[in-house]
Design a protein around this motif. Structure first.
Motif, PDB file in Angstrom:
ATOM      1  N   GLU A 172      23.098  53.351  16.440  1.00 27.77           N
ATOM      2  CA  GLU A 172      23.788  52.512  17.375  1.00 27.77           C
ATOM      3  C   GLU A 172      23.415  51.556  18.172  1.00 27.77           C
ATOM      4  OE1 GLU A 172      27.100  52.974  16.790  1.00 27.77           O
ATOM      5  OE2 GLU A 172      27.614  55.085  16.517  1.00 27.77           O
ATOM      6  N   ALA A 173      22.340  51.546  18.961  1.00 24.30           N
ATOM      7  CA  ALA A 173      21.669  50.577  19.847  1.00 24.30           C
ATOM      8  C   ALA A 173      21.416  49.549  18.813  1.00 24.30           C
ATOM      9  CB  ALA A 173      20.516  51.104  20.358  1.00 24.30           C
ATOM     10  N   ASP A 183      20.680  49.196   4.901  1.00 24.23           N
ATOM     11  CA  ASP A 183      20.018  50.295   5.051  1.00 24.23           C
ATOM     12  C   ASP A 183      20.303  50.972   6.335  1.00 24.23           C
ATOM     13  OD1 ASP A 183      19.043  50.333   2.452  1.00 24.23           O
ATOM     14  OD2 ASP A 183      17.132  49.269   3.105  1.00 24.23           O
ATOM     15  N   LEU A 184      20.498  50.179   7.506  1.00 29.79           N
ATOM     16  CA  LEU A 184      20.800  50.607   8.809  1.00 29.79           C
ATOM     17  C   LEU A 184      22.230  51.090   8.751  1.00 29.79           C
ATOM     18  CD1 LEU A 184      20.436  51.277  11.831  1.00 29.79           C
ATOM     19  CD2 LEU A 184      21.017  48.795  12.081  1.00 29.79           C
ATOM     20  N   LEU A 185      23.114  50.397   8.075  1.00 27.96           N
ATOM     21  CA  LEU A 185      24.621  50.659   8.298  1.00 27.96           C
ATOM     22  C   LEU A 185      24.660  52.153   7.381  1.00 27.96           C
ATOM     23  CD1 LEU A 185      26.345  47.276   7.098  1.00 27.96           C
ATOM     24  CD2 LEU A 185      26.095  48.477   9.351  1.00 27.96           C
ATOM     25  N   ASP A 186      23.969  52.325   6.291  1.00 31.36           N
ATOM     26  CA  ASP A 186      24.126  53.618   5.540  1.00 31.36           C
ATOM     27  C   ASP A 186      23.671  54.617   6.745  1.00 31.36           C
ATOM     28  OD1 ASP A 186      24.696  52.423   3.197  1.00 31.36           O
ATOM     29  OD2 ASP A 186      22.798  52.565   2.310  1.00 31.36           O
ATOM     30  N   ARG A 187      22.684  54.544   7.131  1.00 28.67           N
ATOM     31  CA  ARG A 187      22.033  55.766   8.180  1.00 28.67           C
ATOM     32  C   ARG A 187      23.172  55.886   9.372  1.00 28.67           C
ATOM     33  NH1 ARG A 187      18.683  54.253   4.164  1.00 28.67           N
ATOM     34  NH2 ARG A 187      16.990  55.489   4.018  1.00 28.67           N
ATOM     35  N   LEU A 188      23.757  54.716   9.721  1.00 30.30           N
ATOM     36  CA  LEU A 188      24.748  54.944  10.813  1.00 30.30           C
ATOM     37  C   LEU A 188      25.961  55.622  10.226  1.00 30.30           C
ATOM     38  CD1 LEU A 188      25.683  54.331  13.777  1.00 30.30           C
ATOM     39  CD2 LEU A 188      25.955  51.841  13.184  1.00 30.30           C
ATOM     40  N   ILE A 189      26.377  55.119   9.032  1.00 33.75           N
ATOM     41  CA  ILE A 189      27.666  55.764   8.608  1.00 33.75           C
ATOM     42  C   ILE A 189      27.226  57.468   8.556  1.00 33.75           C
ATOM     43  CG2 ILE A 189      29.057  56.332   6.376  1.00 33.75           C
ATOM     44  CD1 ILE A 189      28.454  53.247   5.960  1.00 33.75           C
ATOM     45  N   ALA A 190      26.136  57.655   7.986  1.00 31.27           N
ATOM     46  CA  ALA A 190      25.653  59.053   7.624  1.00 31.27           C
ATOM     47  C   ALA A 190      25.613  59.953   9.082  1.00 31.27           C
ATOM     48  CB  ALA A 190      24.395  59.433   7.071  1.00 31.27           C
ATOM     49  N   LEU A 191      25.152  59.266  10.255  1.00 31.33           N
ATOM     50  CA  LEU A 191      25.109  59.699  11.499  1.00 31.33           C
ATOM     51  C   LEU A 191      26.584  60.069  12.115  1.00 31.33           C
ATOM     52  CD1 LEU A 191      21.607  58.098  12.214  1.00 31.33           C
ATOM     53  CD2 LEU A 191      21.823  60.518  11.981  1.00 31.33           C
ATOM     54  N   ARG A 192      27.167  58.881  12.103  1.00 32.67           N
ATOM     55  CA  ARG A 192      28.267  59.124  12.746  1.00 32.67           C
ATOM     56  C   ARG A 192      29.231  60.346  11.996  1.00 32.67           C
ATOM     57  NH1 ARG A 192      30.964  52.988  13.474  1.00 32.67           N
ATOM     58  NH2 ARG A 192      29.817  52.345  15.158  1.00 32.67           N
ATOM     59  N   GLY A 200      34.791  56.325  12.663  1.00 33.41           N
ATOM     60  CA  GLY A 200      33.745  55.350  12.777  1.00 33.41           C
ATOM     61  C   GLY A 200      32.984  55.086  11.686  1.00 33.41           C
ATOM     62  N   ALA A 201      32.789  56.194  10.908  1.00 33.87           N
ATOM     63  CA  ALA A 201      31.997  56.043   9.771  1.00 33.87           C
ATOM     64  C   ALA A 201      32.430  55.018   8.504  1.00 33.87           C
ATOM     65  CB  ALA A 201      31.750  57.333   9.085  1.00 33.87           C
ATOM     66  N   MET A 202      33.898  55.548   8.333  1.00 32.11           N
ATOM     67  CA  MET A 202      34.663  54.934   7.654  1.00 32.11           C
ATOM     68  C   MET A 202      34.698  53.328   7.812  1.00 32.11           C
ATOM     69  SD  MET A 202      36.235  55.298   4.663  1.00 32.11           S
ATOM     70  CE  MET A 202      37.340  53.999   3.759  1.00 32.11           C
ATOM     71  N   SER A 203      34.763  52.994   9.034  1.00 28.11           N
ATOM     72  CA  SER A 203      34.907  51.380   9.460  1.00 28.11           C
ATOM     73  C   SER A 203      33.926  50.718   8.911  1.00 28.11           C
ATOM     74  CB  SER A 203      35.452  51.304  10.904  1.00 28.11           C
ATOM     75  OG  SER A 203      33.790  51.760  11.790  1.00 28.11           O
ATOM     76  N   LEU A 204      32.438  51.423   8.544  1.00 31.81           N
ATOM     77  CA  LEU A 204      31.510  50.709   8.263  1.00 31.81           C
ATOM     78  C   LEU A 204      31.214  50.413   6.726  1.00 31.81           C
ATOM     79  CD1 LEU A 204      28.849  51.886  10.856  1.00 31.81           C
ATOM     80  CD2 LEU A 204      30.283  49.974  10.921  1.00 31.81           C
ATOM     81  N   THR A 205      31.816  51.492   5.975  1.00 32.83           N
ATOM     82  CA  THR A 205      31.560  51.708   4.298  1.00 32.83           C
ATOM     83  C   THR A 205      31.705  50.291   3.825  1.00 32.83           C
ATOM     84  OG1 THR A 205      33.563  52.782   4.265  1.00 32.83           O
ATOM     85  CG2 THR A 205      32.010  54.199   4.585  1.00 32.83           C
ATOM     86  N   ALA A 206      32.924  49.522   3.884  1.00 30.24           N
ATOM     87  CA  ALA A 206      33.181  48.463   3.270  1.00 30.24           C
ATOM     88  C   ALA A 206      32.220  47.412   3.362  1.00 30.24           C
ATOM     89  CB  ALA A 206      34.654  47.804   3.522  1.00 30.24           C
ATOM     90  N   ASP A 207      31.626  47.004   4.659  1.00 34.13           N
ATOM     91  CA  ASP A 207      30.771  46.317   4.996  1.00 34.13           C
ATOM     92  C   ASP A 207      29.231  46.699   4.031  1.00 34.13           C
ATOM     93  OD1 ASP A 207      32.357  44.590   6.443  1.00 34.13           O
ATOM     94  OD2 ASP A 207      31.534  45.366   8.302  1.00 34.13           O
TER      95      ASP A 207
END
Length: 539
Positions: A172-173, A183-192, A200-207
């Protein structure tokens, strides 16, 4: 008394000092020691409760109970002492690693500092003072050359040591700092997702999917021309779990203009969690695909789902992660395939959001997506035939409806030999128990074979599949004749075959192996229950 003596010796300060420099070894020792102490206390306490039921003299019972209470007290003291010893060693190791990390940090040696901070966190994942320094160094290094790679590795390390809350804090930071690499977005999706923040995870999947798509299409290897595979050129190898289907796959590696797919591991995009069959089941139960379903499908494709299952147990999501990541590491030969599956994810999200998604449309979507993905894989690899390993297993052959028209090669095996291998594999923690016994295996074996029998004609008539069933024993004992039958089905010119990696003489060693591994009683049960499935070549 023996247990108490062993524990007292193991709890000695000298042993703790000897292992003080090795976090993993000491942690393992302490876990074993704690288990031994806890088990000893539990068993003795149980015996104390049960002792009143023993038919012995009152004096004997009183003496025995006093002795056992003494042992329980000693074990409890030893456990407390061992815990104090470990906490002391833990504090020393954390402090030592933190000092070394801060020293390197102050010198600008961020990679070295992160190594020390990570070592401290392996001793104590929740140490907030270490986490603050670790986060600072990770974000500083993310701005440097190759820093993003290290940042992603740090996230994976925190997940590995089961510290997902801190991994989420780092991700998140970094995202708030403007780092939005795929690669960061993938981890953030998984961790959310792991933290319950599904929206919150879904909001990042398209990008994230769009970033992957851009990368894979931009660096995709040049190809001579597009491929359009037909049913005979899409070859699906399917088995019954250690039924020998790998022999057919290895043989087909030698066929000219043929690519085995994926390059390593199995393709799980239909049969495992987050795959198309799983989505179909959820759609049928819920009437729609939820946000969680779409997030899970994305995490299946990217291979970064954070599992909640304990390490050391068989976990289907971890299997998905392993094979999906293998595909991502197989670039550039996997670029075409991956570009299509990420594009299809975006299409599926639009279809789900339209409110028009039903079972038929999901099947049609999966068939079109996989047909295009297989075509792309064949084009990048300049192949006219794709051999796909275990995308659908034989005992789940009904989910072949999610695939475009293909040729299935289903390999079965003598149940005695199959059980001799299955039993050992199923002893892994987390695996199903039913097939571990001869009776359970025999019942499952028959059910699976009859299930395939019931679906073959439907898959051929309704879905355009072609299905060839082979016995492993025929393929290795009568290889020339059986291979010719395979070639005819796949429209392969036998005269043009290249050098095969498959040697039937080697595989013949697996015929009749049950004699060295099964007890006579187990053999008798299987032979009695499955007489019609025994292969005459096994004997």
């Amino acid at each position: 008394m023996v247990l108490g003596g062993v524990v007292v010796v193991a709890a000695g300060a000298g042993l703790a000092g000897w292992l003080a420099g090795t976090a993993g070894a000491l942690a393992f020792l302490v876990a074993i020691q704690a288990l031994s102490l806890g088990l000893g206390v539990y068993v003795l306490a149980w015996l104390l409760r049960e002792l009143d039921g023993v038919r012995a003299g009152a004096g004997l019972r009183a003496t025995t109970k006093d002795q056992m209470r003494s042992v329980v007290d000693r074990l409890t003291r030893d456990a407390d002492a061992a815990a104090r010893d470990f906490r002391a060693v833990q504090r020393r190791q954390v402090d030592r690693a933190l000092r070394a990390g801060r020293s390197a940090h102050n010198k600008g040696e961020l990679g070295t500092a992160l190594d020390h901070y990570q070592r401290a966190l392996e001793w104590n994942p929740g140490a907030r003072n270490v986490q603050r320094w670790h986060l600072r160094a990770a974000l500083q290094q993310a701005d440097e050359a190759k820093g993003l790679t290290r940042l992603v590795r740090e996230l994976d390390d925190q997940i590995r040591i089961e510290n997902p809350a801190f991994a989420l804090e780092i991700a998140e930071a970094a995202y708030a700092q403007g780092i939005a690499h795929r690669d960061l977005l993938d981890r953030l999706i998984a961790l959310r997702d792991r933290d319950g923040q599904v929206e919150g995870a879904m909001s990042l999947t398209a990008d994230a999917a769009a970033a992957h798509l851009t990368e894979f299409e931009g660096s995709r290897a040049e190809v001579d021309e597009a491929r359009r595979l037909d049913a005979s050129a899409r070859v699906m190898i399917s088995g019954y779990f250690y039924s020998g289907s790998g022999a057919v796959k290895d043989h087909l590696r030698g066929v000219p203009s043929t690519t085995v797919w994926p390059p390593s591991g199995e393709l799980r995009v239909v049969k495992f969690p987050g795959g198309y069959a799983d989505l179909g089941r959820r759609l049928e139960e819920q009437g729609e695909l939820s946000t969680q379903d779409l997030v899970d499908h994305y995490l299946h494709l990217s291979g970064v789902k954070v599992s909640r299952k304990a390490l050391g147990r068989y976990d289907r999501w971890r299997q998905v992660n392993t094979d999906s990541r293998r595909l991502h590491r197989a670039r550039p030969v996997s670029d075409g395939y991956l570009a299509v599956v990420y594009r299809s994810y975006l299409d599926l999200v639009r279809l789900a959001n339209s409110g028009e998604l039903d079972a038929d449309r999901l099947e049609a979507h999966a068939q079109a997506a996989l047909a295009a993905a297989f075509d792309a894989a064949a084009a990048v690899n300049r192949s006219d035939r794709l051999v796909v390993d275990q995308i659908v297993t034989a005992w789940k052959i009904d989910i072949a409806r999610y695939l475009p028209p293909s040729t299935f090669v289903i390999v079965h095996r003598d149940p005695r030999d199959q059980f001799s291998e299955v039993r050992e594999v199923l002893s892994e923690p987390g695996r199903g128990k039913r097939r571990r016994t001869p009776e359970g295996f025999a019942s499952s074996y028959r059910t699976d074979r009859l299930f395939v029998d019931s679906w073959v004609s439907r898959l051929e008539a309704d879905h355009g599949h072609r299905i060839l069933r082979l016995a492993f024993e025929d393929f290795v004992l009568d290889h020339e004749r059986t291979a010719a039958r395979l070639h005819e089905t796949l429209e392969i010119d036998g005269a043009a075959l290249g050098e095969s990696r498959f040697d039937p003489a080697v595989s013949r060693r697996n015929v009749g192996k049950y004699r060295q591994h099964l007890e006579p009683d187990a053999v008798e049960i299987i032979e009695s229950e499955l007489a019609e499935y025994l292969h005459p070549g096994v004997g």
